[in-house]
Scaffold this active site. Structure first.
Site, short mmCIF file in Angstrom:
data_model
loop_
_atom_site.label_atom_id
_atom_site.label_comp_id
_atom_site.label_asym_id
_atom_site.label_seq_id
_atom_site.Cartn_x
_atom_site.Cartn_y
_atom_site.Cartn_z
N LYS A 1 0.81 -1.23 0.00
CA LYS A 1 0.00 0.00 0.00
C LYS A 1 0.84 1.27 0.00
O LYS A 1 0.45 2.27 -0.62
CB LYS A 1 -0.96 0.00 1.19
CG LYS A 1 -2.05 -1.06 1.06
CD LYS A 1 -3.06 -0.97 2.18
CE LYS A 1 -4.15 -2.01 2.00
NZ LYS A 1 -5.21 -1.88 3.00
N ASP B 1 -9.66 2.73 2.21
CA ASP B 1 -9.63 1.94 3.45
C ASP B 1 -10.34 2.64 4.61
O ASP B 1 -11.14 2.04 5.32
CB ASP B 1 -8.19 1.63 3.86
CG ASP B 1 -7.60 0.44 3.12
OD1 ASP B 1 -8.37 -0.47 2.77
OD2 ASP B 1 -6.38 0.43 2.92
#
Length: 272
Positions: free
Chosen positions: A77, A114
């Site tokens: 990420k 997220d």
């Protein structure tokens, strides 16, 4: 009503999900029925990419002309940030990417869902974040996004516990600067009564992993939440439930963002 299965053909666009490991990802299971229900000729598949091979794999992903984008999970990420051609402002602020979309001009742009997904998942299950006190274990990609989302949702405070304390301190400082208030601080993974406890680490993917917190400190006043979606009930959630705490599976974070991601990916679908 179950959405009809999508027939894969030569015009099907591919959405990948990259990570290492990859067997735990639930995105394909949850997003493919959404694509089918929308009538979008897109199929989502997992792609196992080792962290040491991300640069090489990235070039290959760009060469796949029917690849419309890909989700990103651990450990890519933050590393993906520098590889994107451009970044959505939220992804840039968070410093982590969990979705890359091929834009109309062919470039790869990084996005971040997220935090939104985690908050939406909690609220969908009836949990209130405004005014809450939170303890989060972890300071990586998902944790960074969640920290900002908690602050924006009006949580009262956040203690960040991380194996490398300097990372927790840096994250707390970044969130406080962005929010203009003293919201987050680095601390120890010791829950206190009434807190929302968040495991934002990979501990729990394997049954042999140690628990991210001392379960004996958990009580019935707490809510214990995961970012791990598979297994849906991690050892931490099992231990917390046994102590009388409310528990919240990571699958709700996936469900909280998957419709947003599906709509975002489908926006640039073209028939060829």
């Amino acid at each position: 009503m179950v959405a009809p299965a999508l027939a894969v053909n030569g015009s099907t666009k591919i959405m990948g999900v990259i990570g290492d490991p990859i067997a735990q990802v639930m995105t394909p299971t949850t997003i493919n029925p959404i694509f089918a229900a929308r009538g979008a000729n897109i199929v989502c598949v997992p792609l196992h990419i080792d962290a040491r091979e991300l640069d090489t794999a990235w070039a290959g992903l760009k060469a796949l002309r029917n690849l419309i984008g890909f989700g990103i999970t651990l450990p890519h990420k933050q590393a993906a940030l520098a590889l994107c051609d451009s970044l959505d402002p939220l992804a840039k602020r968070v410093g982590a990417v969990n979705l890359v979309r091929r834009e109309a001009d062919g470039t790869f742009r990084g996005y971040q869902f997220d935090g939104k997904g985690f908050v939406r998942g909690l609220k969908a299950q009836g949990h209130t974040l405004s005014g809450s006190h939170c303890l989060m274990v972890g300071a990586g990609g998902a944790a960074i996004a969640i920290a900002f989302a908690l602050a924006e949702e009006g949580a009262a405070s956040l203690t960040i516990a991380n194996r490398t304390r300097t990372k927790a301190e840096e994250l707390a400082d970044a969130v406080n600067r962005a929010m203009g208030r003293s919201f987050a601080r680095a601390g120890d993974p010791r829950p206190t009564p009434g807190e929302i406890i968040i495991n934002a680490t990979s501990l729990g993917l394997s049954a042999s992993d140690p628990l991210p917190i001392d379960a004996s400190l958990v009580d019935e006043t707490m809510l214990v939440a995961e970012v791990i979606a598979k297994p849906e009930v991690t050892p931490l959630l099992q231990a917390a439930h046994a102590r009388g705490a409310r528990v919240h599976s990571g699958i709700h974070m996936i469900r909280g963002q998957v419709d947003l991601i599906a709509a975002h990916i489908a926006e640039v679908q073209t028939d060829s």
